[in-house]
Design an enzyme around this catalytic site. Structure first.
Site, PDB file in Angstrom:
ATOM      1  N   TYR A  75       0.863  -1.184   0.000  1.00  0.00           N
ATOM      2  CA  TYR A  75       0.000   0.000   0.000  1.00  0.00           C
ATOM      3  C   TYR A  75       0.900   1.236   0.000  1.00  0.00           C
ATOM      4  CZ  TYR A  75      -3.417   3.481   1.673  1.00  0.00           C
ATOM      5  OH  TYR A  75      -4.221   4.589   1.808  1.00  0.00           O
TER       6      TYR A  75
ATOM      7  N   ASP B 156       9.332   2.760  -0.167  1.00  0.00           N
ATOM      8  CA  ASP B 156       8.336   3.384   0.704  1.00  0.00           C
ATOM      9  C   ASP B 156       8.630   2.954   2.136  1.00  0.00           C
ATOM     10  OD1 ASP B 156       6.117   4.107   2.168  1.00  0.00           O
ATOM     11  OD2 ASP B 156       4.680   3.614   0.586  1.00  0.00           O
TER      12      ASP B 156
ATOM     13  N   LYS C  68       4.645   8.769   9.240  1.00  0.00           N
ATOM     14  CA  LYS C  68       4.459   8.166  10.558  1.00  0.00           C
ATOM     15  C   LYS C  68       5.515   8.604  11.590  1.00  0.00           C
ATOM     16  CE  LYS C  68       1.819   4.410   8.515  1.00  0.00           C
ATOM     17  NZ  LYS C  68       0.416   4.361   8.878  1.00  0.00           N
TER      18      LYS C  68
HETATM   19  N1  PMP Z   1       2.845   4.077   2.444  1.00  0.00           N
HETATM   20  C1  PMP Z   1       2.755   3.139   3.394  1.00  0.00           C
HETATM   21  C2  PMP Z   1       3.744   2.020   3.391  1.00  0.00           C
HETATM   22  C3  PMP Z   1       1.773   3.221   4.373  1.00  0.00           C
HETATM   23  O1  PMP Z   1       1.692   2.272   5.304  1.00  0.00           O
HETATM   24  C4  PMP Z   1       0.862   4.314   4.359  1.00  0.00           C
HETATM   25  C5  PMP Z   1      -0.234   4.464   5.397  1.00  0.00           C
HETATM   26  N2  PMP Z   1      -0.465   3.440   6.236  1.00  0.00           N
HETATM   27  C6  PMP Z   1       1.005   5.266   3.339  1.00  0.00           C
HETATM   28  C7  PMP Z   1       2.003   5.123   2.412  1.00  0.00           C
HETATM   29  C8  PMP Z   1       0.084   6.445   3.286  1.00  0.00           C
HETATM   30  O2  PMP Z   1       0.330   7.299   4.359  1.00  0.00           O
HETATM   31  P1  PMP Z   1      -0.795   8.293   4.884  1.00  0.00           P
HETATM   32  O3  PMP Z   1      -1.880   7.463   5.494  1.00  0.00           O
HETATM   33  O4  PMP Z   1      -0.076   9.168   5.865  1.00  0.00           O
HETATM   34  O5  PMP Z   1      -1.269   9.067   3.703  1.00  0.00           O
END
Ligand code: PMP
Length: 432
Positions: free
Chosen positions: A145, A240, A268
């Protein structure tokens, strides 16, 4: 445990004014049954719900709270900074400090740009990769994701080398057509797509340790292959690290596998609980961003002092004492993993607990833990739903979805972990 009367009342009100009563879908408890608990306050490893009941929390706001809820250093930094102004829309010292902390910790990040969420960081990094390479196509892996930007809300098409199809209504298929979705850990599949279309690929994006569809730890050779093939075909490797960055170690998944991505994405932990995302890489790449270069990206609240101060207080705390924090997280994670495994074994269940440092995932199926999304057994979700409810009854709060991981924080104590393991023993007995 069903939600208490105050949570229920809030949920009814919420459902009238917000779709499903929530601002992010998984919070709605749809896949585990029951109604969501409303948090009233939180401190350290615990929170109190609207009905005054206490829980040990393994969600930690989905990863940012590596120091625990309301850590005094972070709260102090936020209060002190907020008193001087919430946002300036102009440069401030706090953003320089956080950028220095991040770039000093991660060698391949010579420069970063801050944004306000992981999604925004991913979207911007992909644009940058497209701008630099002059190509449009992106490869992602199923089960990873990367936020909810249109071109990444894409499922695999029917054949390996076909382009993807939208996985959400509202995503034009012409956008999804620029995304190729491949299974994780499939060296041959990846090689053949690169051989065929390598010259069209702007970027290959992957979560170094995929943690959004269970915890699908990849063999190091697979990541090395991505690195090697991207270099060979002039595509950019985007890692990511929204979950893994500063969570599994100061250098995240890149450090774990000793692989240098062309661009890396953070979120995060680097915001310590405030809305922060970032993307970064080598100077030559980052200098393609406006106003130095042709790739445009901007943000009203980007780098605002309060969010930056929360991030700096978090990283400062985490990186002090030469990695002691990560040793502690490793020890707590290990204790937790072993304890749950013993509870499974005690209940006669050959299930597993996948772990990378302080990230754990309950793989409620027999056999080897899955390394691809396609290998996750569908019946595991039902088992998880029952376990989730039984643990909630015993004061343990796990993510309301079988595909989500658990996060241990520095605020969790050995006692918290042991209490949780005891609850697992009871819960497994209750649902047997
Ligand atoms: N990349 C990863 C690996 C994530 O786990 C997340 C959110 N859980 C995102 C991108 C998107 O981040 P956000 O919810 O802050 O938009």
């Amino acid at each position: 445990m069903s939600a208490g009367p105050k949570s229920k009342e809030l949920f009814e009100r919420a459902c009238r004014v917000m779709p499903a009563g929530v601002n992010s879908p998984v919070r709605a408890f749809a896949s585990v049954g029951g109604e969501p608990l409303f948090y009233a306050s939180a401190s350290g490893a615990r929170f109190t719900d609207a009905d005054g009941r206490d829980f040990i929390d393994y969600v930690g706001s989905w990863g940012p709270l590596i120091l625990g809820h309301a850590h005094p250093d972070v709260v102090e930094a936020v209060s002190r900074t907020a008193a001087k102004g919430l946002t300036y829309g102009a440069p401030c010292a706090e953003e320089v400090e956080l950028a220095e902390l991040v770039t000093n910790a991660v060698p391949h990040l010579e420069m970063v740009r801050f944004v306000s969420s992981g999604t925004e960081a991913v979207m911007s990094a992909v644009r940058l990769a497209r701008g630099i390479t002059g190509r449009d196509a992106v490869i992602k892996f199923s089960g990873c994701y990367h936020g909810h930007a249109d071109h990444l809300l894409v499922s695999a098409g029917s054949g390996l080398a076909t382009f993807g199809t939208p996985s959400s209504a509202g995503v034009p298929s012409s956008f999804a057509a620029h995304t190729i979705v491949l299974p994780l850990n499939d060296e041959q599949g990846f090689r053949s797509v690169m051989a065929e279309r390598g010259q069209d690929i702007a970027a290959v994006i992957i979560e170094g340790v995929p943690a959004n569809a269970g915890l699908l730890i990849q063999p190091p050779e697979f990541l090395r292959l991505l690195r090697e093939q991207c270099s060979h075909h002039g595509a950019m490797l985007i890692m990511d690290e929204v979950i893994t960055g500063f969570r599994i170690g100061p250098e995240g998944a890149a450090g774990l596998y000793d692989i240098e991505p062309d661009l890396a994405i953070y979120g995060k932990v680097i915001g310590g609980g405030m809305p922060v995302g970032a993307y970064g890489g080598r100077r030559a790449a980052m200098e393609q961003l406006a106003p130095l270069g042709p790739v445009y990206q901007a943000g009203t609240l980007s780098g605002n002092p309060v969010a930056m101060a929360a991030g700096a207080a978090t990283l400062g705390n985490l990186l002090a004492d030469n990695g002691a924090a990560y040793q502690r997280l490793e020890a707590l994670g290990d204790r937790f993993q072993k304890g749950i495994l013993a509870a499974f074994a005690g209940a006669g269940l050959a299930w597993s607990v996948v772990r990378q440092g302080s990230i754990l995932w309950l793989s409620l199926q027999e056999g080897e833990a899955p390394r691809t999304y396609e290998c996750i057994a569908p019946e595991a979700a039902d088992r998880y739903a029952r376990l989730h409810t039984a643990l909630l009854d015993r004061g343990i709060y796990l993510a309301p979805s079988a595909y989500e991981v658990m996060f241990v924080s520095l605020a969790h104590t050995e006692d918290d972990i042991d209490q949780t393991i005891a609850a697992f023993h009871e819960a497994l007995g209750a649902i047997a």
